[in-house]
Design a protein around this motif. Sequence first.
Motif, PDB file in Angstrom:
ATOM      1  N   TRP A 119       0.390  -1.028  -0.032  1.00  0.00           N
ATOM      2  CA  TRP A 119       0.528   0.047   0.072  1.00  0.00           C
ATOM      3  C   TRP A 119       0.894   1.073  -0.056  1.00  0.00           C
ATOM      4  O   TRP A 119       2.247   1.165   0.794  1.00  0.00           O
ATOM      5  CB  TRP A 119      -0.919  -0.078   1.603  1.00  0.00           C
ATOM      6  N   TYR A 120       0.759   2.191  -0.748  1.00  0.00           N
ATOM      7  CA  TYR A 120       1.140   4.064  -0.876  1.00  0.00           C
ATOM      8  C   TYR A 120       0.247   4.199  -0.676  1.00  0.00           C
ATOM      9  O   TYR A 120      -1.006   4.762  -0.666  1.00  0.00           O
ATOM     10  CB  TYR A 120       1.729   3.972  -1.767  1.00  0.00           C
ATOM     11  N   THR A 152       8.345   5.937  -0.702  1.00  0.00           N
ATOM     12  CA  THR A 152       9.280   6.385  -1.560  1.00  0.00           C
ATOM     13  C   THR A 152      10.396   5.882  -1.313  1.00  0.00           C
ATOM     14  O   THR A 152      11.346   5.864  -2.798  1.00  0.00           O
ATOM     15  CB  THR A 152       8.835   7.971  -1.875  1.00  0.00           C
ATOM     16  N   LEU A 153      10.918   5.798  -0.539  1.00  0.00           N
ATOM     17  CA  LEU A 153      12.196   5.169  -0.518  1.00  0.00           C
ATOM     18  C   LEU A 153      12.535   4.174  -0.475  1.00  0.00           C
ATOM     19  O   LEU A 153      13.554   3.343  -1.298  1.00  0.00           O
ATOM     20  CB  LEU A 153      13.088   5.512   1.224  1.00  0.00           C
ATOM     21  N   ALA A 160      12.564  -4.439  -7.465  1.00  0.00           N
ATOM     22  CA  ALA A 160      11.224  -4.945  -8.360  1.00  0.00           C
ATOM     23  C   ALA A 160      10.488  -5.623  -7.380  1.00  0.00           C
ATOM     24  O   ALA A 160      11.197  -5.206  -6.069  1.00  0.00           O
ATOM     25  CB  ALA A 160      11.680  -6.673  -8.669  1.00  0.00           C
ATOM     26  N   GLY A 161       9.327  -4.723  -7.526  1.00  0.00           N
ATOM     27  CA  GLY A 161       8.220  -4.892  -7.026  1.00  0.00           C
ATOM     28  C   GLY A 161       7.077  -5.878  -7.283  1.00  0.00           C
ATOM     29  O   GLY A 161       6.996  -6.341  -8.087  1.00  0.00           O
ATOM     30  N   VAL A 162       6.057  -6.049  -6.136  1.00  0.00           N
ATOM     31  CA  VAL A 162       4.838  -7.205  -5.895  1.00  0.00           C
ATOM     32  C   VAL A 162       4.576  -6.694  -5.217  1.00  0.00           C
ATOM     33  O   VAL A 162       4.181  -6.276  -4.280  1.00  0.00           O
ATOM     34  CB  VAL A 162       5.314  -8.560  -5.741  1.00  0.00           C
ATOM     35  N   HIS A 172       0.284   3.171  -5.960  1.00  0.00           N
ATOM     36  CA  HIS A 172       1.938   3.910  -6.452  1.00  0.00           C
ATOM     37  C   HIS A 172       2.240   4.928  -6.857  1.00  0.00           C
ATOM     38  O   HIS A 172       1.140   5.223  -8.520  1.00  0.00           O
ATOM     39  CB  HIS A 172       2.479   2.595  -6.189  1.00  0.00           C
ATOM     40  N   PRO A 173       3.172   5.732  -7.161  1.00  0.00           N
ATOM     41  CA  PRO A 173       3.616   6.834  -7.709  1.00  0.00           C
ATOM     42  C   PRO A 173       4.757   6.200  -9.312  1.00  0.00           C
ATOM     43  O   PRO A 173       4.266   4.994  -9.928  1.00  0.00           O
ATOM     44  CB  PRO A 173       4.341   7.615  -7.497  1.00  0.00           C
ATOM     45  N   GLU A 174       3.604   7.231 -10.231  1.00  0.00           N
ATOM     46  CA  GLU A 174       3.266   6.529 -12.024  1.00  0.00           C
ATOM     47  C   GLU A 174       4.875   6.096 -11.580  1.00  0.00           C
ATOM     48  O   GLU A 174       5.573   5.482 -12.927  1.00  0.00           O
ATOM     49  CB  GLU A 174       2.627   7.080 -13.143  1.00  0.00           C
TER      50      GLU A 174
END
Length: 412
Positions: A119-120, A152-153, A160-162, A172-174
Amino acid sequence: MRILIVHQNFPGQFRHIAAAWAARPGYDVIGLGREGAPGMPGLRLFRYRLHRAPHKQQHPYLRQMESAVLHGQAMLRALLALKRKGFTPDVILAHPGWGETLYVKDVFPDARLIHFCEWYYGTPDADVGFDPEFPVTLNDAARIRTWKALHTLNLEHCDAGVTPTRWQWSRHPEIYRPRISVIHEGIDTDLLQPDPQAWLRLGNGLTLRAGDPVITYVARNLEPYRGFHVFMRALERIQRQHKTCHALIVGGDQVSYGRRPEGARSWREKMLREVQLDPSRTHFLGKLPYDGYRRVLQVSAAHLYLTYPFVLSWSMLEAMASGCLVIGSRTAPVGEVIRHRENGLLVDFFDTRAIAEQTLEALEGGVKFELLRKAAQICVRESYSLARGLDSYEQLLWPVENNSIQVKSPHV
Protein backbone atom coordinates in the motif's frame (compact mmCIF):
# COMPACT_ATOMS: atom_id res chain seq x y z
CA MET A 1 19.62 -20.15 -5.04
CA ARG A 2 19.87 -18.55 -1.59
CA ILE A 3 16.72 -16.68 -0.62
CA LEU A 4 16.06 -14.51 2.42
CA ILE A 5 12.38 -13.80 3.16
CA VAL A 6 11.72 -10.87 5.47
CA HIS A 7 8.46 -10.10 7.23
CA GLN A 8 7.93 -8.48 10.61
CA ASN A 9 5.37 -11.16 11.46
CA PHE A 10 7.04 -13.94 9.45
CA PRO A 11 5.78 -15.66 7.40
CA GLY A 12 2.86 -13.22 6.89
CA GLN A 13 1.78 -13.10 3.25
CA PHE A 14 4.74 -15.29 2.29
CA ARG A 15 3.57 -18.47 4.04
CA HIS A 16 2.81 -20.50 0.91
CA ILE A 17 5.71 -19.06 -1.08
CA ALA A 18 8.26 -19.75 1.67
CA ALA A 19 7.05 -23.34 2.07
CA ALA A 20 7.18 -24.02 -1.68
CA TRP A 21 10.65 -22.54 -2.15
CA ALA A 22 12.04 -24.25 0.95
CA ALA A 23 10.92 -27.62 -0.44
CA ARG A 24 12.52 -27.02 -3.84
CA PRO A 25 15.86 -28.77 -4.52
CA GLY A 26 18.76 -26.35 -4.79
CA TYR A 27 16.97 -23.58 -2.84
CA ASP A 28 18.33 -22.47 0.53
CA VAL A 29 15.60 -20.41 2.21
CA ILE A 30 15.88 -18.49 5.49
CA GLY A 31 13.20 -16.40 7.19
CA LEU A 32 13.81 -13.21 9.13
CA GLY A 33 11.19 -11.70 11.42
CA ARG A 34 10.74 -9.70 14.56
CA GLU A 35 10.86 -11.39 17.95
CA GLY A 36 7.46 -12.97 18.48
CA ALA A 37 6.97 -13.81 14.79
CA PRO A 38 5.27 -17.23 14.60
CA GLY A 39 7.63 -18.76 12.06
CA MET A 40 6.77 -22.00 10.29
CA PRO A 41 7.79 -25.63 10.69
CA GLY A 42 10.84 -26.82 8.80
CA LEU A 43 12.17 -23.38 7.91
CA ARG A 44 15.02 -21.62 9.67
CA LEU A 45 13.94 -18.34 11.19
CA PHE A 46 16.26 -15.64 12.51
CA ARG A 47 14.80 -12.84 14.57
CA TYR A 48 15.58 -9.20 15.19
CA ARG A 49 14.61 -6.92 18.02
CA LEU A 50 14.50 -3.15 18.38
CA HIS A 51 16.99 -1.86 20.92
CA ARG A 52 14.50 0.79 22.05
CA ALA A 53 11.06 2.18 21.27
CA PRO A 54 10.58 5.52 19.47
CA HIS A 55 10.97 8.47 21.80
CA LYS A 56 7.70 9.65 23.30
CA GLN A 57 8.74 13.25 22.73
CA GLN A 58 9.42 12.70 19.02
CA HIS A 59 7.55 15.05 16.70
CA PRO A 60 4.26 13.25 15.89
CA TYR A 61 4.85 13.58 12.15
CA LEU A 62 8.16 11.75 12.55
CA ARG A 63 7.16 9.08 15.05
CA GLN A 64 6.51 6.46 12.37
CA MET A 65 9.70 7.43 10.54
CA GLU A 66 11.75 7.03 13.69
CA SER A 67 10.14 3.63 14.21
CA ALA A 68 11.08 2.72 10.62
CA VAL A 69 14.70 3.71 11.21
CA LEU A 70 14.78 1.62 14.39
CA HIS A 71 13.39 -1.37 12.47
CA GLY A 72 15.92 -0.82 9.71
CA GLN A 73 18.75 -0.59 12.23
CA ALA A 74 17.66 -3.79 13.98
CA MET A 75 17.50 -5.53 10.60
CA LEU A 76 20.95 -4.20 9.75
CA ARG A 77 22.39 -5.91 12.81
CA ALA A 78 20.57 -9.16 11.96
CA LEU A 79 21.84 -9.08 8.38
CA LEU A 80 25.42 -8.53 9.53
CA ALA A 81 25.05 -11.53 11.84
CA LEU A 82 23.80 -13.65 8.91
CA LYS A 83 26.73 -12.49 6.82
CA ARG A 84 29.18 -13.51 9.54
CA LYS A 85 27.57 -16.96 9.53
CA GLY A 86 28.37 -17.21 5.82
CA PHE A 87 24.89 -16.63 4.38
CA THR A 88 24.83 -14.23 1.44
CA PRO A 89 21.43 -14.19 -0.30
CA ASP A 90 20.97 -14.06 -4.04
CA VAL A 91 17.42 -12.75 -3.56
CA ILE A 92 15.69 -10.96 -0.70
CA LEU A 93 11.87 -10.97 -0.73
CA ALA A 94 10.57 -8.54 1.88
CA HIS A 95 7.59 -6.67 3.23
CA PRO A 96 9.23 -3.25 3.76
CA GLY A 97 6.26 -1.51 5.36
CA TRP A 98 7.81 -1.01 8.79
CA GLY A 99 11.28 0.03 7.58
CA GLU A 100 13.10 -3.31 7.73
CA THR A 101 14.81 -3.02 4.35
CA LEU A 102 16.09 0.56 4.57
CA TYR A 103 19.72 -0.57 4.86
CA VAL A 104 19.64 -4.00 3.19
CA LYS A 105 21.62 -2.86 0.17
CA ASP A 106 24.37 -1.55 2.44
CA VAL A 107 25.02 -5.13 3.60
CA PHE A 108 24.11 -7.12 0.49
CA PRO A 109 24.46 -4.72 -2.47
CA ASP A 110 24.38 -7.52 -5.05
CA ALA A 111 21.25 -9.25 -3.78
CA ARG A 112 18.09 -8.84 -5.84
CA LEU A 113 15.69 -6.99 -3.54
CA ILE A 114 12.00 -7.64 -4.18
CA HIS A 115 9.51 -5.59 -2.19
CA PHE A 116 5.94 -6.53 -1.40
CA CYS A 117 4.31 -3.20 -2.26
CA GLU A 118 1.14 -3.60 -0.25
CA TRP A 119 0.00 0.00 0.00
CA TYR A 120 1.02 3.59 -0.71
CA TYR A 121 -0.78 5.82 1.77
CA GLY A 122 -2.43 9.16 1.13
CA THR A 123 -3.56 8.82 -2.48
CA PRO A 124 -6.82 10.42 -3.68
CA ASP A 125 -10.09 8.47 -3.55
CA ALA A 126 -8.66 5.79 -1.27
CA ASP A 127 -8.88 4.97 2.42
CA VAL A 128 -7.96 8.32 3.94
CA GLY A 129 -11.02 10.56 4.04
CA PHE A 130 -13.31 7.89 2.58
CA ASP A 131 -15.56 7.63 5.63
CA PRO A 132 -17.22 10.95 6.56
CA GLU A 133 -17.82 9.57 10.04
CA PHE A 134 -14.09 9.94 10.63
CA PRO A 135 -13.00 13.20 8.96
CA VAL A 136 -9.33 13.80 8.23
CA THR A 137 -7.73 16.78 9.89
CA LEU A 138 -4.93 18.88 8.43
CA ASN A 139 -2.74 17.36 11.10
CA ASP A 140 -3.62 13.86 9.85
CA ALA A 141 -2.84 14.84 6.27
CA ALA A 142 0.56 16.28 7.22
CA ARG A 143 1.47 13.16 9.21
CA ILE A 144 0.50 10.86 6.32
CA ARG A 145 2.41 12.97 3.81
CA THR A 146 5.52 12.67 5.96
CA TRP A 147 5.03 8.91 6.30
CA LYS A 148 5.11 8.64 2.49
CA ALA A 149 8.84 9.26 2.67
CA LEU A 150 9.46 5.69 3.84
CA HIS A 151 7.34 4.15 1.08
CA THR A 152 9.05 6.29 -1.54
CA LEU A 153 12.48 5.26 -0.25
CA ASN A 154 11.37 1.64 -0.43
CA LEU A 155 10.36 2.05 -4.06
CA GLU A 156 13.58 3.85 -4.87
CA HIS A 157 16.00 1.18 -3.71
CA CYS A 158 14.23 -2.10 -4.54
CA ASP A 159 15.03 -3.96 -7.76
CA ALA A 160 11.45 -5.11 -8.28
CA GLY A 161 8.11 -4.88 -6.56
CA VAL A 162 5.01 -7.03 -6.36
CA THR A 163 1.46 -6.16 -5.32
CA PRO A 164 -1.67 -8.36 -5.17
CA THR A 165 -4.22 -6.30 -7.13
CA ARG A 166 -4.35 -3.81 -9.96
CA TRP A 167 -5.93 -1.31 -7.58
CA GLN A 168 -3.04 -1.50 -5.11
CA TRP A 169 -0.63 -1.16 -8.03
CA SER A 170 -2.42 1.99 -9.20
CA ARG A 171 -1.92 3.70 -5.83
CA HIS A 172 1.86 3.85 -6.25
CA PRO A 173 3.49 6.83 -8.01
CA GLU A 174 3.37 6.40 -11.77
CA ILE A 175 7.14 6.62 -12.14
CA TYR A 176 7.61 3.44 -10.09
CA ARG A 177 4.74 1.36 -11.46
CA PRO A 178 6.74 -0.21 -14.34
CA ARG A 179 8.89 -2.11 -11.84
CA ILE A 180 5.89 -3.40 -9.82
CA SER A 181 4.23 -6.64 -10.94
CA VAL A 182 0.60 -7.43 -10.16
CA ILE A 183 0.61 -10.94 -8.70
CA HIS A 184 -1.67 -12.33 -6.04
CA GLU A 185 0.08 -14.78 -3.71
CA GLY A 186 -2.71 -17.29 -4.19
CA ILE A 187 -5.32 -19.11 -2.12
CA ASP A 188 -5.17 -22.80 -1.21
CA THR A 189 -8.20 -23.88 -3.20
CA ASP A 190 -7.51 -27.55 -2.47
CA LEU A 191 -7.98 -26.97 1.26
CA LEU A 192 -10.76 -24.39 0.97
CA GLN A 193 -13.79 -26.14 -0.47
CA PRO A 194 -17.53 -26.18 0.22
CA ASP A 195 -18.79 -28.92 2.50
CA PRO A 196 -22.58 -29.44 2.51
CA GLN A 197 -22.16 -31.57 5.65
CA ALA A 198 -20.18 -28.91 7.56
CA TRP A 199 -21.20 -28.06 11.11
CA LEU A 200 -19.86 -25.87 13.88
CA ARG A 201 -20.52 -26.24 17.61
CA LEU A 202 -20.27 -23.01 19.58
CA GLY A 203 -19.12 -22.62 23.16
CA ASN A 204 -22.71 -22.38 24.39
CA GLY A 205 -23.50 -25.79 22.89
CA LEU A 206 -25.39 -24.47 19.86
CA THR A 207 -24.64 -26.34 16.63
CA LEU A 208 -24.93 -24.55 13.29
CA ARG A 209 -24.88 -26.43 9.99
CA ALA A 210 -24.47 -25.67 6.32
CA GLY A 211 -27.91 -24.65 5.09
CA ASP A 212 -28.88 -22.82 8.28
CA PRO A 213 -29.50 -19.04 8.04
CA VAL A 214 -25.97 -18.09 9.13
CA ILE A 215 -24.44 -14.67 8.45
CA THR A 216 -20.65 -14.51 8.63
CA TYR A 217 -18.23 -11.61 8.98
CA VAL A 218 -14.44 -11.95 9.17
CA ALA A 219 -11.63 -9.46 9.75
CA ARG A 220 -8.26 -9.63 11.44
CA ASN A 221 -9.60 -7.03 13.85
CA LEU A 222 -13.10 -5.59 14.14
CA GLU A 223 -12.70 -1.99 12.99
CA PRO A 224 -14.15 0.64 10.62
CA TYR A 225 -11.54 0.07 7.88
CA ARG A 226 -13.21 -3.30 7.33
CA GLY A 227 -16.70 -1.87 7.73
CA PHE A 228 -17.39 -3.34 11.17
CA HIS A 229 -19.45 -0.32 12.27
CA VAL A 230 -21.58 -0.56 9.11
CA PHE A 231 -21.96 -4.32 9.49
CA MET A 232 -23.24 -3.97 13.05
CA ARG A 233 -25.85 -1.40 12.02
CA ALA A 234 -26.97 -3.60 9.14
CA LEU A 235 -27.12 -6.64 11.43
CA GLU A 236 -29.49 -4.79 13.75
CA ARG A 237 -31.87 -4.30 10.80
CA ILE A 238 -31.46 -7.92 9.69
CA GLN A 239 -32.24 -9.36 13.12
CA ARG A 240 -35.40 -7.27 13.40
CA GLN A 241 -36.75 -8.85 10.21
CA HIS A 242 -35.27 -12.36 10.40
CA LYS A 243 -36.02 -13.99 13.75
CA THR A 244 -33.95 -17.16 13.37
CA CYS A 245 -30.69 -16.09 11.69
CA HIS A 246 -27.39 -16.29 13.56
CA ALA A 247 -24.30 -14.14 13.03
CA LEU A 248 -20.77 -15.55 13.37
CA ILE A 249 -18.27 -12.71 13.79
CA VAL A 250 -14.56 -13.57 13.57
CA GLY A 251 -11.85 -11.08 14.53
CA GLY A 252 -9.90 -9.54 17.36
CA ASP A 253 -10.41 -6.37 19.39
CA GLN A 254 -7.17 -4.65 18.46
CA VAL A 255 -6.73 -2.04 15.72
CA SER A 256 -4.85 -2.99 12.57
CA TYR A 257 -5.71 0.15 10.58
CA GLY A 258 -7.07 3.57 11.40
CA ARG A 259 -7.82 4.97 14.81
CA ARG A 260 -8.93 3.57 18.14
CA PRO A 261 -12.47 4.30 19.32
CA GLU A 262 -13.09 7.14 21.72
CA GLY A 263 -14.57 6.21 25.07
CA ALA A 264 -14.41 2.44 24.56
CA ARG A 265 -11.77 -0.28 24.81
CA SER A 266 -12.61 -1.68 21.37
CA TRP A 267 -14.84 -1.08 18.36
CA ARG A 268 -16.84 -4.14 19.38
CA GLU A 269 -17.60 -2.56 22.75
CA LYS A 270 -18.43 0.78 21.14
CA MET A 271 -20.81 -0.67 18.55
CA LEU A 272 -22.57 -2.91 21.07
CA ARG A 273 -23.44 0.26 22.97
CA GLU A 274 -24.93 1.79 19.82
CA VAL A 275 -26.98 -1.05 18.33
CA GLN A 276 -29.54 -3.43 19.82
CA LEU A 277 -28.71 -7.02 18.92
CA ASP A 278 -30.03 -10.34 20.13
CA PRO A 279 -27.09 -11.74 22.14
CA SER A 280 -28.38 -15.30 21.74
CA ARG A 281 -27.99 -14.97 17.96
CA THR A 282 -24.84 -12.83 17.84
CA HIS A 283 -21.64 -14.81 18.32
CA PHE A 284 -18.26 -13.10 18.65
CA LEU A 285 -15.70 -15.85 18.08
CA GLY A 286 -12.50 -13.82 18.38
CA LYS A 287 -9.48 -15.08 16.45
CA LEU A 288 -9.90 -18.72 15.50
CA PRO A 289 -7.53 -21.55 14.60
CA TYR A 290 -7.55 -22.04 10.85
CA ASP A 291 -9.71 -25.16 10.88
CA GLY A 292 -12.38 -23.41 12.95
CA TYR A 293 -12.27 -20.40 10.63
CA ARG A 294 -12.63 -22.72 7.63
CA ARG A 295 -15.75 -24.30 9.14
CA VAL A 296 -17.25 -20.85 9.79
CA LEU A 297 -17.00 -20.18 6.06
CA GLN A 298 -18.45 -23.59 5.19
CA VAL A 299 -21.62 -23.04 7.24
CA SER A 300 -22.15 -19.50 5.93
CA ALA A 301 -25.36 -18.64 4.10
CA ALA A 302 -24.34 -15.00 3.54
CA HIS A 303 -20.80 -13.68 4.01
CA LEU A 304 -20.36 -9.91 4.34
CA TYR A 305 -17.10 -8.33 3.25
CA LEU A 306 -17.06 -4.56 3.67
CA THR A 307 -13.93 -2.49 3.28
CA TYR A 308 -12.66 1.02 2.69
CA PRO A 309 -10.86 1.38 -0.68
CA PHE A 310 -7.75 -0.37 0.62
CA VAL A 311 -5.82 -3.63 0.40
CA LEU A 312 -7.80 -6.77 -0.42
CA SER A 313 -8.15 -9.28 2.42
CA TRP A 314 -7.31 -12.94 1.86
CA SER A 315 -10.54 -13.70 3.72
CA MET A 316 -12.72 -12.51 0.84
CA LEU A 317 -11.05 -14.86 -1.62
CA GLU A 318 -11.02 -17.66 0.94
CA ALA A 319 -14.75 -17.17 1.46
CA MET A 320 -15.37 -17.38 -2.28
CA ALA A 321 -13.22 -20.53 -2.55
CA SER A 322 -15.24 -22.05 0.30
CA GLY A 323 -18.48 -21.60 -1.62
CA CYS A 324 -19.75 -18.57 0.29
CA LEU A 325 -22.23 -16.16 -1.20
CA VAL A 326 -20.19 -12.99 -0.70
CA ILE A 327 -21.94 -9.65 -0.27
CA GLY A 328 -19.13 -7.18 -0.83
CA SER A 329 -18.89 -3.42 -0.70
CA ARG A 330 -18.79 -1.62 -4.02
CA THR A 331 -15.30 -0.33 -3.29
CA ALA A 332 -11.90 -0.95 -4.84
CA PRO A 333 -10.43 -3.50 -5.11
CA VAL A 334 -13.49 -5.67 -4.33
CA GLY A 335 -14.95 -4.95 -7.75
CA GLU A 336 -11.75 -6.23 -9.30
CA VAL A 337 -12.82 -9.72 -8.24
CA ILE A 338 -16.57 -9.72 -7.59
CA ARG A 339 -18.91 -9.01 -10.48
CA HIS A 340 -22.42 -8.17 -9.28
CA ARG A 341 -24.87 -11.04 -9.69
CA GLU A 342 -22.27 -13.03 -11.64
CA ASN A 343 -20.06 -14.40 -8.85
CA GLY A 344 -21.28 -12.43 -5.85
CA LEU A 345 -23.24 -9.37 -4.79
CA LEU A 346 -22.10 -5.76 -4.44
CA VAL A 347 -23.63 -3.11 -2.18
CA ASP A 348 -22.88 0.48 -1.27
CA PHE A 349 -20.52 0.54 1.72
CA PHE A 350 -22.56 3.10 3.65
CA ASP A 351 -26.08 1.89 2.81
CA THR A 352 -27.07 -0.23 5.80
CA ARG A 353 -30.62 -0.62 4.48
CA ALA A 354 -29.41 -2.04 1.15
CA ILE A 355 -26.88 -4.28 2.91
CA ALA A 356 -29.62 -5.64 5.16
CA GLU A 357 -32.04 -6.18 2.29
CA GLN A 358 -29.42 -7.95 0.18
CA THR A 359 -28.46 -10.18 3.10
CA LEU A 360 -32.10 -11.06 3.80
CA GLU A 361 -32.57 -11.99 0.15
CA ALA A 362 -29.45 -14.13 0.29
CA LEU A 363 -30.72 -15.97 3.36
CA GLU A 364 -33.77 -17.05 1.37
CA GLY A 365 -31.44 -19.11 -0.84
CA GLY A 366 -32.47 -20.39 -4.22
CA VAL A 367 -30.90 -21.62 -7.44
CA LYS A 368 -29.71 -18.17 -8.53
CA PHE A 369 -27.54 -17.83 -5.45
CA GLU A 370 -26.19 -21.37 -5.80
CA LEU A 371 -25.01 -20.36 -9.27
CA LEU A 372 -23.24 -17.32 -7.80
CA ARG A 373 -21.52 -19.51 -5.20
CA LYS A 374 -20.30 -21.89 -7.89
CA ALA A 375 -19.09 -19.01 -10.07
CA ALA A 376 -17.18 -17.57 -7.09
CA GLN A 377 -15.39 -20.90 -6.59
CA ILE A 378 -14.47 -21.09 -10.26
CA CYS A 379 -13.21 -17.49 -10.26
CA VAL A 380 -10.82 -18.10 -7.36
CA ARG A 381 -9.71 -21.51 -8.57
CA GLU A 382 -8.88 -20.21 -12.05
CA SER A 383 -7.49 -16.77 -11.26
CA TYR A 384 -6.26 -16.77 -7.66
CA SER A 385 -5.04 -20.30 -7.08
CA LEU A 386 -1.93 -21.08 -5.09
CA ALA A 387 -0.34 -22.74 -8.13
CA ARG A 388 -0.86 -19.61 -10.22
CA GLY A 389 0.59 -17.39 -7.50
CA LEU A 390 3.65 -19.59 -6.99
CA ASP A 391 4.39 -19.78 -10.71
CA SER A 392 4.22 -16.01 -11.05
CA TYR A 393 6.31 -15.35 -7.94
CA GLU A 394 8.96 -17.68 -9.34
CA GLN A 395 9.41 -15.27 -12.25
CA LEU A 396 10.23 -12.46 -9.83
CA LEU A 397 13.44 -14.21 -8.79
CA TRP A 398 15.08 -13.61 -12.13
CA PRO A 399 15.92 -10.15 -13.55
CA VAL A 400 14.30 -9.24 -16.83
CA GLU A 401 15.33 -6.54 -19.23
CA ASN A 402 13.06 -3.80 -17.87
CA ASN A 403 12.78 -5.13 -14.30
CA SER A 404 9.04 -5.55 -14.77
CA ILE A 405 6.94 -8.66 -15.25
CA GLN A 406 3.62 -6.82 -15.02
CA VAL A 407 1.47 -9.90 -14.58
CA LYS A 408 -2.01 -8.46 -14.88
CA SER A 409 -4.70 -9.34 -12.39
CA PRO A 410 -7.81 -11.08 -13.73
CA HIS A 411 -10.91 -9.28 -15.00
CA VAL A 412 -9.01 -6.06 -15.76
